[in-house]
Design a protein around this motif. Structure first.
Motif, PDB file in Angstrom:
ATOM      1  N   PHE A   1      63.535 -24.039  23.611  1.00  0.00           N
ATOM      2  CA  PHE A   1      62.244 -24.715  23.759  1.00  0.00           C
ATOM      3  C   PHE A   1      61.175 -24.083  22.868  1.00  0.00           C
ATOM      4  O   PHE A   1      60.518 -24.768  22.092  1.00  0.00           O
ATOM      5  CB  PHE A   1      61.800 -24.688  25.220  1.00  0.00           C
ATOM      6  N   ALA A   2      61.047 -22.786  23.032  1.00  0.00           N
ATOM      7  CA  ALA A   2      59.973 -22.118  22.301  1.00  0.00           C
ATOM      8  C   ALA A   2      60.139 -22.300  20.795  1.00  0.00           C
ATOM      9  O   ALA A   2      59.185 -22.642  20.090  1.00  0.00           O
ATOM     10  CB  ALA A   2      59.973 -20.633  22.654  1.00  0.00           C
ATOM     11  N   GLN A   3      61.374 -22.130  20.337  1.00  0.00           N
ATOM     12  CA  GLN A   3      61.597 -22.229  18.895  1.00  0.00           C
ATOM     13  C   GLN A   3      61.338 -23.643  18.388  1.00  0.00           C
ATOM     14  O   GLN A   3      60.719 -23.843  17.350  1.00  0.00           O
ATOM     15  CB  GLN A   3      63.024 -21.798  18.569  1.00  0.00           C
ATOM     16  N   VAL A   4      61.844 -24.597  19.143  1.00  0.00           N
ATOM     17  CA  VAL A   4      61.653 -25.982  18.710  1.00  0.00           C
ATOM     18  C   VAL A   4      60.176 -26.326  18.710  1.00  0.00           C
ATOM     19  O   VAL A   4      59.657 -26.951  17.772  1.00  0.00           O
ATOM     20  CB  VAL A   4      62.436 -26.951  19.607  1.00  0.00           C
ATOM     21  N   LEU A   5      59.505 -25.866  19.744  1.00  0.00           N
ATOM     22  CA  LEU A   5      58.082 -26.141  19.830  1.00  0.00           C
ATOM     23  C   LEU A   5      57.361 -25.532  18.627  1.00  0.00           C
ATOM     24  O   LEU A   5      56.520 -26.170  17.988  1.00  0.00           O
ATOM     25  CB  LEU A   5      57.533 -25.584  21.145  1.00  0.00           C
ATOM     26  N   ALA A   6      57.734 -24.306  18.336  1.00  0.00           N
ATOM     27  CA  ALA A   6      57.112 -23.643  17.199  1.00  0.00           C
ATOM     28  C   ALA A   6      57.367 -24.423  15.919  1.00  0.00           C
ATOM     29  O   ALA A   6      56.471 -24.636  15.091  1.00  0.00           O
ATOM     30  CB  ALA A   6      57.657 -22.218  17.071  1.00  0.00           C
ATOM     31  N   GLN A   7      58.576 -24.901  15.795  1.00  0.00           N
ATOM     32  CA  GLN A   7      58.913 -25.646  14.592  1.00  0.00           C
ATOM     33  C   GLN A   7      58.136 -26.954  14.529  1.00  0.00           C
ATOM     34  O   GLN A   7      57.649 -27.338  13.462  1.00  0.00           O
ATOM     35  CB  GLN A   7      60.415 -25.937  14.551  1.00  0.00           C
TER      36      GLN A   7
ATOM     37  N   MET B   1      52.192 -19.033  24.029  1.00  0.00           N
ATOM     38  CA  MET B   1      51.834 -19.637  22.761  1.00  0.00           C
ATOM     39  C   MET B   1      50.332 -19.896  22.693  1.00  0.00           C
ATOM     40  O   MET B   1      49.676 -19.656  21.683  1.00  0.00           O
ATOM     41  CB  MET B   1      52.589 -20.940  22.586  1.00  0.00           C
ATOM     42  N   ILE B   2      49.802 -20.360  23.808  1.00  0.00           N
ATOM     43  CA  ILE B   2      48.371 -20.639  23.843  1.00  0.00           C
ATOM     44  C   ILE B   2      47.597 -19.337  23.655  1.00  0.00           C
ATOM     45  O   ILE B   2      46.615 -19.282  22.904  1.00  0.00           O
ATOM     46  CB  ILE B   2      47.987 -21.303  25.182  1.00  0.00           C
ATOM     47  N   GLU B   3      48.075 -18.317  24.353  1.00  0.00           N
ATOM     48  CA  GLU B   3      47.447 -17.002  24.175  1.00  0.00           C
ATOM     49  C   GLU B   3      47.396 -16.641  22.697  1.00  0.00           C
ATOM     50  O   GLU B   3      46.401 -16.212  22.154  1.00  0.00           O
ATOM     51  CB  GLU B   3      48.262 -15.921  24.906  1.00  0.00           C
ATOM     52  N   GLN B   4      48.547 -16.843  22.103  1.00  0.00           N
ATOM     53  CA  GLN B   4      48.670 -16.543  20.681  1.00  0.00           C
ATOM     54  C   GLN B   4      47.633 -17.315  19.883  1.00  0.00           C
ATOM     55  O   GLN B   4      46.986 -16.780  19.006  1.00  0.00           O
ATOM     56  CB  GLN B   4      50.075 -16.929  20.228  1.00  0.00           C
ATOM     57  N   PHE B   5      47.531 -18.628  20.242  1.00  0.00           N
ATOM     58  CA  PHE B   5      46.542 -19.449  19.542  1.00  0.00           C
ATOM     59  C   PHE B   5      45.174 -18.838  19.698  1.00  0.00           C
ATOM     60  O   PHE B   5      44.414 -18.720  18.745  1.00  0.00           O
ATOM     61  CB  PHE B   5      46.519 -20.873  20.116  1.00  0.00           C
TER      62      PHE B   5
ATOM     63  N   ASP C   1      44.888 -15.809  17.701  1.00  0.00           N
ATOM     64  CA  ASP C   1      45.064 -16.032  16.272  1.00  0.00           C
ATOM     65  C   ASP C   1      44.080 -17.011  15.692  1.00  0.00           C
ATOM     66  O   ASP C   1      44.159 -17.376  14.529  1.00  0.00           O
ATOM     67  CB  ASP C   1      46.482 -16.544  15.980  1.00  0.00           C
ATOM     68  N   ASP C   2      43.197 -17.452  16.542  1.00  0.00           N
ATOM     69  CA  ASP C   2      42.309 -18.497  16.075  1.00  0.00           C
ATOM     70  C   ASP C   2      41.619 -18.127  14.780  1.00  0.00           C
ATOM     71  O   ASP C   2      41.546 -18.928  13.850  1.00  0.00           O
ATOM     72  CB  ASP C   2      41.247 -18.797  17.153  1.00  0.00           C
ATOM     73  N   GLU C   3      41.123 -16.901  14.750  1.00  0.00           N
ATOM     74  CA  GLU C   3      40.384 -16.502  13.555  1.00  0.00           C
ATOM     75  C   GLU C   3      41.328 -16.314  12.372  1.00  0.00           C
ATOM     76  O   GLU C   3      40.998 -16.582  11.232  1.00  0.00           O
ATOM     77  CB  GLU C   3      39.543 -15.242  13.818  1.00  0.00           C
TER      78      GLU C   3
ATOM     79  N   ASN D   1      57.471 -16.531  17.242  1.00  0.00           N
ATOM     80  CA  ASN D   1      58.778 -15.910  17.346  1.00  0.00           C
ATOM     81  C   ASN D   1      58.824 -14.765  18.339  1.00  0.00           C
ATOM     82  O   ASN D   1      59.868 -14.456  18.881  1.00  0.00           O
ATOM     83  CB  ASN D   1      59.203 -15.388  15.971  1.00  0.00           C
ATOM     84  N   LYS D   2      57.695 -14.162  18.479  1.00  0.00           N
ATOM     85  CA  LYS D   2      57.645 -13.073  19.434  1.00  0.00           C
ATOM     86  C   LYS D   2      58.049 -13.575  20.813  1.00  0.00           C
ATOM     87  O   LYS D   2      58.893 -12.996  21.495  1.00  0.00           O
ATOM     88  CB  LYS D   2      56.218 -12.535  19.464  1.00  0.00           C
ATOM     89  N   GLU D   3      57.459 -14.651  21.154  1.00  0.00           N
ATOM     90  CA  GLU D   3      57.765 -15.202  22.482  1.00  0.00           C
ATOM     91  C   GLU D   3      59.224 -15.606  22.577  1.00  0.00           C
ATOM     92  O   GLU D   3      59.862 -15.469  23.593  1.00  0.00           O
ATOM     93  CB  GLU D   3      56.882 -16.413  22.772  1.00  0.00           C
ATOM     94  N   GLU D   4      59.668 -16.121  21.473  1.00  0.00           N
ATOM     95  CA  GLU D   4      61.077 -16.537  21.498  1.00  0.00           C
ATOM     96  C   GLU D   4      61.985 -15.393  21.904  1.00  0.00           C
ATOM     97  O   GLU D   4      62.829 -15.514  22.774  1.00  0.00           O
ATOM     98  CB  GLU D   4      61.506 -17.043  20.123  1.00  0.00           C
TER      99      GLU D   4
END
Lengths: 769, 361
Positions: free
Chosen positions: A570-576, A622-626, A629-631, A656-659
């Motif tokens: 899931f995570a990888q596909v979502l990332a892709q 992922m949202i956290e990451q967003f 990483d926003d800036e 990928n980290k989450e993955e």
């Protein structure tokens, strides 16, 4: 109908009947009601006459019937669903608007279609405008009622008295003949109003003997009940005739036995011959000792040899006396066709001699085979035709139609009853996820006119669609079609099966996920595979006819959650997907916030929910990451581009980290997953459609008003009263408006969920008595 | 000899009635009789004939058509016979001044004799017309008809009047049959019985028990009609007829037809009531107009006595499974044998009303 329109013959309202109708319904009353209605409502274009009969009446066609949804106050026919006997339908789909707009609705499967229609002048023109209408019921009524544009109404007249039925096939020929002999058609009975002007004397037990004293009955012959014997017929000693119709000038040999037989004029039945449940034409000669078991049809002028033994359902006609030569009729295409057909039959005669006996001029037609029916539509399929055949009980056919299951169980024991209910609940749950289905598996209270309705096409259509999509994608993947071509193919399929867009999305996403080769233990290789797959096929998701990335993520989540070992993908596909710009950050946030993403509405404790939760957690990271990483968004984008160019990437992109974490997590509770898989499998067997099991839609992404209602009322085992709503719990407004009223006297109008239980209870009471 | 129906003037009216009878649009003995008279009046008024035989042949042919259409409505045939009888009477009076034929002797024994099949009294040869009217006048073939028609119409009018006054005449003696504080049981909704009971209600205070008469439940109408006119009325199910019979003083039945042996064809349930009455020695009284007297014998095993209707009032057509497996019998009428009946009350004294020649139309 179109012909009539083109010739402009009819200029006012008219009554449309079929030529094979037997009826004594007072039609003036129907016409009066129709006219009255027309005065107030110009759109009431047609009044159909139907007759109450009960779902398993002999006169009711088993092969072809319909479910009527009526408004009990106005008698407006709100919906009509044609039903064929085989394959049995178990569900009927009713548009949600009907339930929303009408406080009371009668859903009836116990009506005989009398095929008497009072039509207004518009009807022929509608036929003209809709060139694809063929059958007046299946196409016209269904079309008019389901059309959003026509805004025409069709009403039903439920005939309380009187008799009306069609002789559409050999089975109904038998049933209607029996009804006439049993005087249901009174005063149209043989001793009173015989259309041919013959006079019959009516004796006790519904025996009709021609009145002119020309019938010769031997002293020792036995004439059973419900029998009609034409003039100048001779019945010899020891012959027995039961529930049969014998024409004029027939001879029935000594010791012959006729049961449920229909024998036309001038036929000779030899001594000791046995005829059961068959139709025998005029001028037929049956040899001594011939046996005609049930279901046989023998054409005019056939001679059957002595001691011939026909097989059941044999069809026999006379051989052509002179075979026309090819040259003579070669010009006529039709002739040629029937000719070749005949020749085919004639080629088939090697075993016929011992069937029809010596000195026979008969030609045995091969039995229709269940296999060569691909080109026929459902209605004409072999099994369905069997339901219209005389004498065929079709008991060997698997009629999983809930109606017949329940009615069969009514006469059988309680345990049978519960097993019937089991199969029902399976059907209901199998289709609960799909489309607008109401499955009411209430056993018909014997006196209840509203019999149980169950029946639904979408189950079959959906599974068919699913397999078609799977095949189409398989081909696309295997043969490397372009995305555009695959998309066109999917669109066509969607149109053909008329399924919501979401199903297509589910299928595509599912196919992509399932096609990613699993590379266990090597995250980087795995990622590469996913990237390849998503890059190649990801665009298809948006090409299928609508772009809804939030739904895409949701679908992905549900698919992964239910897909066991592929869950970590899931995570990888979502990332892709994100990287391919198929899904935007905002979409992921919207999905994350939605109720469905959190798994609301899914049964707690199910493995599906666990999966959903895990995916949701991934999303959270992922949202956290967003957020973090926003800036540095641009940077990460660059990174990801880098990553694509150079593999393995020196720095992991945020996703990928989450993955990897997820993978760890996954390997941690791998045993859990296994058990989950097992129960998943169990679930899948119980609910064949689990893969696309659509949970109740969350309020956020709630179905638009046009989305169909999902109300599934289930009787769990042997009708204990715990009715379970498989889905649709979050749509109370519809349930509140959907009242199914049982029109039995004393039957309290109640909401849908209690009505079946009530009738079950009543039935059990009846049985315990 | 017999003229074709299509040559009969007014055959359209005959055909209409035939169709109505066949379709059972006319049900009930009195209605059938009335319609028959009206049709015969049309036939006679339009008929062209130059002697009495021609006229009778015409009427007979029309009558035969009507009887064949519905042999179970006995009053159709009776009415035709009655009209023929009256026409002959009028003819004899007109041609001879005074009828001296033995046929005019009123006798009940004659009536019974009449019913016996194939035993026609080959009585005195008919005296031929002599005077005022000339038959078969070659110069003016219509003169006979012209002369006779007014009397014929009068004769038919007599029949019509009789039918129209039948209730009053039957009820005239009601108070002699019903006494105060009696309990009467009746069944079905016979107009004659209703008039009879109402007429008695003017002078007597009594109670009526009405059986509801399944499956037609015409007893319901009867009960409400009686109670509306102030008679104390009970409605009971058919099954309790026997149970309450011990308290009943009299059973009053209507009839569909009264046969020559004294038996009657009456609505379903009448046999039940009459048999129960016999068991309790309760008198059974039958009220019927004279037009119901039919010169045919017990037809119990023959044609016409039993009339089976549509089973749907007994077993609903919607009971799909039962319909297949059950033979339902729903007779319109019962045959009540003569031994079960004590008194017949008719509108006038029994007299010769049919001609011997007309038993078989």
């Amino acid at each position: 109908m179109r012909d009539i329109y083109t010739h402009q013959i009819i200029t006012s309202d008219f009554v449309l009947v079929t030529g094979d109708l037997v009826s004594n319904v007072r039609i003036d009353e129907v016409v009066r009601v129709h006219k009255e209605r027309r005065r107030t409502n110009k759109d009431a274009i047609m009044t159909m006459v139907v007759k109450e009969s009960g779902a398993t009446h002999r006169t009711r066609s088993r092969g072809e019937s319909g479910v009527y949804v009526l408004d009990p106050n106005t008698h407006e026919c709100l919906h009509y669903e044609p039903v064929v006997g085989y394959p049995a339908k178990s569900h009927v789909t009713i548009p949600r608007e009907i339930l929303a707009e009408h406080p009371e609705v009668e859903i009836r499967y116990d009506l005989i279609d009398c095929s008497i229609d009072v039509c207004s002048v518009e009807v022929p023109s509608l036929f003209q405008d809709n060139f694809d209408y063929g059958d007046i019921r299946r196409d016209f009524v269904y079309g008019v009622l389901t059309s959003d544009l026509l805004m025409k109404n069709i009403h039903c007249y439920v005939a309380k008295d009187g008799y009306a039925a069609r002789v559409a096939d050999t089975r109904s020929y038998d049933a209607v003949s029996k009804d006439i002999l049993a005087r249901w058609t009174f005063p149209l009975v043989p001793d009173d109003n015989h259309p041919g002007g013959h006079l019959y004397e009516h004796l006790r037990g519904n025996k009709y003997i021609a009145k002119d004293n020309s019938v010769s009955l031997s002293r020792t012959c036995k004439i059973g009940n419900n029998t009609l014997i034409g003039s100048h017929t001779v019945i010899s000693a020891n012959a027995s005739v039961h529930a049969s119709v014998i024409g004029q000038r027939c001879t029935i040999g000594p010791g012959a036995v006729l049961r449920d037989a229909y024998i036309f004029d001038d036929t000779h039945v030899g001594a000791g011959a046995v005829v059961e449940g068959s139709i025998i034409g005029a001028r037929v000669t049956l040899g001594d000792g011939a046996r005609v078991p049930r279901g046989c049809l023998i054409a005019d002028g056939v001679a059957i040899g002595a001691n011939a033994k026909l097989r059941k359902f044999e069809r026999v006609s006379k051989k052509r006396e002179v075979r026309p030569s090819r040259e003579e009729d070669g010009s006529d295409g039709d002739d040629e066709e029937s000719d070749s057909e005949l020749e085919e039959v004639e080629a088939h005669q090697e075993d016929a001699a011992h069937i029809v006996g010596k000195d026979s001029n008969a030609l045995v037609w091969p039995p229709p085979s269940p296999d060569d029916e691909e080109e026929l539509d459902e209605r004409e399929s072999y099994h369905n035709q069997r339901l219209m055949r005389i004498g065929d009980t079709a008991s060997d056919l698997e009629l999983s139609d809930a109606g017949s299951t329940t009615s069969a169980s009514e006469t059988e024991t309680e345990s049978d009853f519960s097993s019937g209910m089991h199969s029902l609940s399976r059907i209901s749950s199998a289709t609960s996820a799909s489309g607008p289905s109401i499955s009411l598996s209430s056993p018909a209270d014997p006196s209840a006119q509203t019999s149980a309705i169950h029946t639904l096409s979408s189950a079959a259509a959906e599974t068919e669609f699913r397999s078609e999509v799977a095949q189409s994608l398989e081909r696309a993947f295997a043969e490397g079609h372009s995305v555009e071509n695959a998309a066109v193919e999917l669109k066509t399929l969607r149109m053909a099966s008329n399924v919501p867009l979401r199903r297509v999305r589910e299928a595509v996403v599912g196919a992509i996920v399932d096609r990613v080769p699993l590379v266990p233990g090597d995250a980087a290789a795995q990622r590469l595979e996913i990237a390849k797959m998503v890059k190649r096929w990801g665009p298809l998701i948006d090409k299928i006819g609508g772009v809804d990335p939030v739904e895409t993520v949701e679908v992905l989540q549900y698919h992964c959650a239910g897909a066991g070992p592929r869950q970590p993908l899931f995570a990888q596909v979502l990332a892709q997907l994100y990287q391919q710009d198929l899904v935007e950050e905002d979409d992921i946030r919207a999905w994350y916030a939605s109720a469905a993403a959190k798994g609301e509405g899914v049964k707690p404790g199910s493995p599906l929910l666990d999966g959903l939760k895990k995916c949701w957690v991934v999303g959270a990271k992922m949202i956290e990451q967003f957020d973090s990483d926003d800036e540095s968004e641009e940077e990460s984008e660059e990174e990801s581009e880098d990553e694509e160019k150079s593999n393995p990437a020196p720095t992991k992109p945020p996703a990928n980290k989450e993955e990897s974490e997820d993978e760890e997590e996954d390997s941690d509770d791998g045993s859990d997953d296994d058990s989950a898989d097992e129960s998943e499998d169990a679930l899948a067997t119980a609910k064949p459609t689990t893969t696309s099991f659509a949970p109740p839609r969350p309020a956020a992404s709630a179905s638009g008003p046009s989305k169909p209602a999902q109300v599934t009322v289930e009787d769990s085992d042997s009708g204990d009263e715990s009715d379970e709503f498989v889905s649709g719990e979050d749509e109370p407004p519809v349930q509140a408006t959907a009242k199914i009223i049982s029109p039995t006297p004393g039957g309290q109008p109640g909401p849908a969920q209690t009505a079946p239980a009530v009738s079950v209870k009543a039935k059990e009471d009846g049985e315990s008595d | 000899m017999a003229p074709e129906l299509t040559t009969i003037p007014g055959h359209r009216a005959v055909e209409t009635l035939v169709a109505k009878l066949r379709r059972r649009q006319i049900v009930g003995s009195r209605q059938a009789a009335l319609e028959t008279v009206l049709v015969l009046r049309q036939v006679v008024s339009k008929a062209r004939f130059s002697n009495i035989q021609q006229l009778i042949a015409i009427i007979r042919e029309a009558g035969r058509r009507l009887v064949e259409a519905q042999p179970k409505e006995h009053t159709v045939g009776n009415t035709v016979r009655r009209v023929l009888y009256n026409i002959r009477e009028e003819y004899n009076t007109a041609t001879q001044g005074a009828a001296t034929s033995s046929r005019n002797v009123y006798s009940i024994s004659k009536f019974v004799l009449q019913g016996q099949p194939r035993k026609h009294t080959t009585g005195a040869p008919k005296s031929e017309a002599t005077a005022t009217l000339t038959e078969d006048d070659p110069d003016d073939p219509d003169s006979f008809a012209r002369g006779l028609k007014p009397v014929l119409m009068e004769a038919i009018q007599d029949v019509l009047d009789e039918l129209e006054t039948v209730y009053d005449n039957v009820s005239k003696t009601a108070k002699d049959h019903i006494h105060s504080d009696e309990i009467i049981l009746t069944i079905g909704h016979s107009k004659t019985v209703e008039a009879f009971l109402k007429s008695a209600g003017h002078s007597r205070n009594y109670t009526v028990i009405v059986a509801e008469t399944a499956p037609s439940y015409s007893g319901h109408d009867m009960a409400s009609a009686l109670s509306a006119s102030g008679i104390s009325t009970f409605l009971v199910p058919d099954s309790s007829i026997y149970a309450i019979m011990s308290r009943v003083n009299k059973v009053i039945l209507g009839a569909h037809a009264i046969l020559a042996n004294g038996g009657l064809v009456a609505i379903t349930g009448s046999l039940l009531a009459a048999t129960a009455a016999r068991a309790h020695s309760t008198p059974v009284v039958v009220c019927a107009g004279q037009f119901k007297l039919t010169p045919s014998w017990n037809l119990y095993h023959g044609y016409g006595a039993l009339d089976f209707a549509d089973p749907s009032s007994v077993l609903g057509f919607e009971e799909g499974k039962l319909v297949e497996r059950v033979d339902v019998v729903n007779p319109y009428y019962d045959y009540v044998g003569p031994e079960l009946v004590d008194v017949f009350i008719t509108n006038e004294l029994i007299k010769e009303t049919y001609d011997d020649d007309d038993h078989e139309l």
